[in-house]
Motif scaffolding. Structure first.
Motif, mmCIF file in Angstrom:
data_model
loop_
_atom_site.group_PDB
_atom_site.id
_atom_site.type_symbol
_atom_site.label_atom_id
_atom_site.label_comp_id
_atom_site.label_asym_id
_atom_site.label_seq_id
_atom_site.Cartn_x
_atom_site.Cartn_y
_atom_site.Cartn_z
ATOM 1 N N PRO A 1 9.561 -5.275 -15.830
ATOM 2 C CA PRO A 1 9.678 -5.942 -17.060
ATOM 3 C C PRO A 1 8.310 -6.423 -17.555
ATOM 4 O O PRO A 1 7.285 -6.715 -16.724
ATOM 5 N N ASN A 2 8.277 -6.357 -18.779
ATOM 6 C CA ASN A 2 6.829 -6.609 -19.416
ATOM 7 C C ASN A 2 7.073 -8.051 -19.660
ATOM 8 O O ASN A 2 8.105 -8.768 -19.315
ATOM 9 N N ALA A 3 6.397 -8.862 -20.638
ATOM 10 C CA ALA A 3 6.557 -10.395 -20.863
ATOM 11 C C ALA A 3 8.056 -10.666 -21.484
ATOM 12 O O ALA A 3 8.552 -11.551 -21.290
ATOM 13 N N SER A 4 8.372 -9.786 -22.340
ATOM 14 C CA SER A 4 9.387 -10.024 -23.039
ATOM 15 C C SER A 4 10.729 -9.573 -22.045
ATOM 16 O O SER A 4 11.762 -10.563 -22.150
ATOM 17 N N GLY A 5 10.511 -8.840 -21.276
ATOM 18 C CA GLY A 5 11.574 -8.402 -20.125
ATOM 19 C C GLY A 5 11.977 -9.595 -19.180
ATOM 20 O O GLY A 5 12.954 -10.035 -18.774
ATOM 21 N N GLN A 6 10.673 -10.478 -18.669
ATOM 22 C CA GLN A 6 10.481 -11.220 -17.952
ATOM 23 C C GLN A 6 11.113 -12.546 -18.804
ATOM 24 O O GLN A 6 12.102 -13.418 -18.001
ATOM 25 N N ALA A 7 10.890 -12.727 -19.750
ATOM 26 C CA ALA A 7 11.705 -13.787 -20.665
ATOM 27 C C ALA A 7 13.052 -13.442 -20.729
ATOM 28 O O ALA A 7 13.840 -14.835 -20.591
ATOM 29 N N VAL A 8 13.681 -12.409 -21.012
ATOM 30 C CA VAL A 8 15.317 -12.245 -21.124
ATOM 31 C C VAL A 8 15.601 -12.316 -19.384
ATOM 32 O O VAL A 8 16.778 -13.044 -19.435
ATOM 33 N N LEU A 9 14.930 -11.990 -18.323
ATOM 34 C CA LEU A 9 15.311 -12.395 -17.114
ATOM 35 C C LEU A 9 15.479 -13.816 -16.734
ATOM 36 O O LEU A 9 16.371 -14.285 -16.114
ATOM 37 N N ALA A 10 14.635 -14.449 -17.159
ATOM 38 C CA ALA A 10 14.640 -15.849 -17.011
ATOM 39 C C ALA A 10 15.690 -16.618 -17.757
ATOM 40 O O ALA A 10 16.465 -17.365 -17.056
ATOM 41 N N SER A 11 16.077 -16.006 -18.889
ATOM 42 C CA SER A 11 17.142 -16.907 -19.536
ATOM 43 C C SER A 11 18.343 -16.290 -19.073
ATOM 44 O O SER A 11 19.555 -17.174 -18.689
ATOM 45 N N VAL A 12 18.800 -15.024 -18.761
ATOM 46 C CA VAL A 12 19.939 -14.619 -18.226
ATOM 47 C C VAL A 12 20.350 -15.342 -16.851
ATOM 48 O O VAL A 12 21.184 -15.654 -16.575
ATOM 49 N N SER A 13 19.254 -15.108 -16.098
ATOM 50 C CA SER A 13 19.312 -15.878 -14.711
ATOM 51 C C SER A 13 19.476 -17.281 -14.357
ATOM 52 O O SER A 13 20.351 -17.835 -13.655
ATOM 53 N N TYR A 14 18.900 -17.756 -15.464
ATOM 54 C CA TYR A 14 18.798 -19.434 -15.343
ATOM 55 C C TYR A 14 20.254 -19.918 -15.881
ATOM 56 O O TYR A 14 20.619 -20.587 -15.266
#
Length: 274
Positions: free
Chosen positions: A255-268
């Motif tokens: 994941p790039n930074a955008s992918g990391q942001a989505v991963l943070a949002s979905v998993s949290y």
């Protein structure tokens, strides 16, 4: 009681009988934790999210401090400014490395642990070299046993392994992705011969995806066995339809930074509700 209410009550009772203990009871989330540790592999290290083939832990979905990613750590810090974070993940890690990372988290006396592991157990040089489901579960149970014994009050979030076939689907028509996958030998169990429609390649991809599904089943089962302080994300990360634009163009895998942001949002959002 109205007919409608009676029907709902009967339905609820029936579900309880059918499901039994399949839906675990979770402890109340309580106040935001004062410390967090992240366990996992290169995804949790933020690999290729800010530099060329380098770890970028500041952009980790779990413990990073980059505001654009808005990690678990930053979401908790907004409520508890005193929270501290440790990134115990290591690039290249497999589930066999989790007991050691669990020991590190125990030594840090943390109150919250995120675990995202399994991509490297399915993404190997060939289908034959994937981690077996039994070995996956054995290492996972060992790690969780260490956490439960050493951090009995800590909350543990198990995050589902992303859908590797989705990566093939969004990248197979990109010449850049195909070049990177071949040049760097990335996830050849899934990504070899990316444009092939041959029955053998189609069946191989489906088997690798099934291995990921099986890993996720073990994560869910192990979390239920752990008890109220563990929560599985319910497969939301596996089910998220990520786009090629959320993947690093350096390797078309992480994941790039955008992918990391989505991963943070979905998993949290699938977590403890702080």
């Amino acid at each position: 009681m109205s007919v409608t209410r009676r029907g709902l009550t009967v339905l609820a009772a029936t579900l309880v009988v059918l499901l039994g203990t399949a839906i675990p009871a979770h402890a109340a989330a309580g106040p935001p934790p004062g410390s967090i540790a992240s366990m996992g592999d290169s995804i949790t290290r933020g690999f290729n999210a800010c530099g060329w083939f380098a770890d970028c832990p500041t952009r980790s979905f779990s413990t990073g401090n980059n505001s654009a990613v808005n990690s678990h750590y930053l979401r908790i810090r907004a409520q508890n400014p005193a929270v501290v974070a440790y990134n115990d993940a290591r690039s290249g890690a497999k589930v066999a490395d989790m007991p050691g990372q669990a020991s590190t988290a125990v030594s840090q006396h943390v109150a919250y642990v995120t675990i995202l592991i399994g991509a490297n157990d399915a993404c190997t040089s060939s289908e034959a070299s994937m981690t077996s489901v039994a070995a996956f579960r054995a290492s996972l149970d060992s790690a969780l046993g260490t956490l439960k014994a050493g951090l009995p009050d800590a909350k543990v979030l198990l995050i589902s392994v992303p859908d590797l076939k989705r990566l093939w689907q969004v990248g197979k028509d990109s010449s850049g992705a195909r070049t990177a996958w071949g040049l760097f030998g990335i996830c050849q169990s899934m990504l070899a011969n990316p444009t092939s429609t041959a029955a053998a390649d189609t069946a191989r991809r489906d088997r690798v995806r099934q291995r990921v599904v099986d890993f996720n089943g073990q994560l869910a089962s192990a979390c239920t066995a752990y008890g109220a302080n563990c929560k599985y994300d319910g497969g939301v990360v596996f089910g998220y339809g990520f786009q090629l634009s959320q993947i690093s163009t350096w390797d078309y895998f992480h994941p790039n930074a955008s992918g990391q942001a989505v991963l943070a949002s979905v998993s949290y959002a699938a977590g403890f509700g702080w």
